[in-house]
Design a protein around this motif. Sequence first.
Motif, PDB file in Angstrom:
ATOM      1  N   GLY A  94       0.803  -1.206   0.000  1.00  0.00           N
ATOM      2  CA  GLY A  94       0.000   0.000   0.000  1.00  0.00           C
ATOM      3  C   GLY A  94       0.835   1.253   0.000  1.00  0.00           C
ATOM      4  N   ARG A  95       0.174   2.339   0.351  1.00  0.00           N
ATOM      5  CA  ARG A  95       0.809   3.652   0.402  1.00  0.00           C
ATOM      6  C   ARG A  95       0.229   4.413   1.581  1.00  0.00           C
ATOM      7  NH1 ARG A  95      -2.870   8.032  -0.689  1.00  0.00           N
ATOM      8  NH2 ARG A  95      -1.824   9.844  -1.465  1.00  0.00           N
ATOM      9  N   VAL A  96       1.082   5.203   2.218  1.00  0.00           N
ATOM     10  CA  VAL A  96       0.654   6.097   3.288  1.00  0.00           C
ATOM     11  C   VAL A  96       1.340   7.433   3.046  1.00  0.00           C
ATOM     12  CG1 VAL A  96       2.436   5.413   4.969  1.00  0.00           C
ATOM     13  CG2 VAL A  96       0.239   6.268   5.781  1.00  0.00           C
ATOM     14  N   ALA A  97       0.641   8.519   3.371  1.00  0.00           N
ATOM     15  CA  ALA A  97       1.173   9.831   2.999  1.00  0.00           C
ATOM     16  C   ALA A  97       0.727  10.915   3.957  1.00  0.00           C
ATOM     17  CB  ALA A  97       0.696  10.184   1.583  1.00  0.00           C
ATOM     18  N   LEU A  98       1.496  11.988   3.941  1.00  0.00           N
ATOM     19  CA  LEU A  98       1.096  13.263   4.507  1.00  0.00           C
ATOM     20  C   LEU A  98       0.815  14.171   3.318  1.00  0.00           C
ATOM     21  CD1 LEU A  98       3.778  13.858   7.283  1.00  0.00           C
ATOM     22  CD2 LEU A  98       1.431  13.070   7.586  1.00  0.00           C
ATOM     23  N   ARG A  99      -0.416  14.655   3.209  1.00  0.00           N
ATOM     24  CA  ARG A  99      -0.782  15.553   2.111  1.00  0.00           C
ATOM     25  C   ARG A  99      -1.116  16.916   2.680  1.00  0.00           C
ATOM     26  NH1 ARG A  99      -5.528  12.611  -1.090  1.00  0.00           N
ATOM     27  NH2 ARG A  99      -6.581  13.446   0.717  1.00  0.00           N
ATOM     28  N   GLY A 100      -1.128  17.912   1.801  1.00  0.00           N
ATOM     29  CA  GLY A 100      -1.524  19.253   2.226  1.00  0.00           C
ATOM     30  C   GLY A 100      -0.709  19.765   3.394  1.00  0.00           C
ATOM     31  N   ILE A 101       0.592  19.559   3.345  1.00  0.00           N
ATOM     32  CA  ILE A 101       1.458  19.957   4.455  1.00  0.00           C
ATOM     33  C   ILE A 101       1.485  21.481   4.582  1.00  0.00           C
ATOM     34  CG2 ILE A 101       3.864  20.032   5.227  1.00  0.00           C
ATOM     35  CD1 ILE A 101       4.193  17.226   3.997  1.00  0.00           C
ATOM     36  N   LEU A 102       1.217  21.944   5.798  1.00  0.00           N
ATOM     37  CA  LEU A 102       1.328  23.362   6.146  1.00  0.00           C
ATOM     38  C   LEU A 102       2.303  23.461   7.316  1.00  0.00           C
ATOM     39  CD1 LEU A 102      -2.473  24.319   6.072  1.00  0.00           C
ATOM     40  CD2 LEU A 102      -0.755  24.744   4.284  1.00  0.00           C
ATOM     41  N   LEU A 103       3.593  23.637   7.003  1.00  0.00           N
ATOM     42  CA  LEU A 103       4.603  23.653   8.062  1.00  0.00           C
ATOM     43  C   LEU A 103       4.371  24.791   9.045  1.00  0.00           C
ATOM     44  CD1 LEU A 103       7.859  22.816   6.066  1.00  0.00           C
ATOM     45  CD2 LEU A 103       6.542  21.296   7.562  1.00  0.00           C
ATOM     46  N   ASP A 104       4.039  25.985   8.543  1.00  0.00           N
ATOM     47  CA  ASP A 104       3.818  27.132   9.439  1.00  0.00           C
ATOM     48  C   ASP A 104       2.800  26.820  10.524  1.00  0.00           C
ATOM     49  OD1 ASP A 104       5.613  28.658   8.050  1.00  0.00           O
ATOM     50  OD2 ASP A 104       4.130  30.006   7.164  1.00  0.00           O
ATOM     51  N   GLU A 105       1.758  26.073  10.142  1.00  0.00           N
ATOM     52  CA  GLU A 105       0.693  25.756  11.086  1.00  0.00           C
ATOM     53  C   GLU A 105       0.878  24.395  11.758  1.00  0.00           C
ATOM     54  OE1 GLU A 105      -3.190  26.463   9.368  1.00  0.00           O
ATOM     55  OE2 GLU A 105      -2.357  28.069   8.136  1.00  0.00           O
TER      56      GLU A 105
END
Length: 193
Positions: free
Chosen positions: A95-106
Amino acid sequence: MPYTAGPVLPARTLSDIAQPVLRTGDGLLLRPWRDEDAPAVHAAFQDPALHQWHVRSADSVEEAAGWITQWRAAWEEERSAQWAVVDSVAGELLGRVALRGILLDEGIAEIAYWTTRAARGQGVAPRATTALTHWALDEIGFHRLELTHATANEASCRVAAKAGFALEGTKRSAGLHPDGWHDMHLHARVQGD
């Protein structure tokens, strides 16, 4: 105009390090994608169940190879972080696992996952999600991770619960799938959960 609070995570938090290999401790390995994974990604996306809950399809191995190239570039750009989930002994793609829509500032990102047909029902998605969540919250320092899925996707709801993501509510008509608009459950984990 200056912000009243500093960034939760500074720019280059991810891109200054090599994408790590993460272990679940129970037989799964989360590793960066490789070019040779393209045929297995293409094969996984021939499964009608994946088409039901995901907005993409892979028409060729070359298209899947292009995704892998994009996934690797996204790490450097700190937009998303994608891992192949494989059996730690056989190396088979599960499978696959992910972090999407990363907003480092927040300090916020969204967890996403899929599993191959052969891997379903074996706890692959919750185990991989738990390992990625631990890394993101405890090692990197993200503050909040969100997870959304169609309310009709009961299997994804079970994954979220098993991985410790609290159900926060329902986003009405928020996800477009091949059969139309779906209400989406919103789950989350924050530091300290």
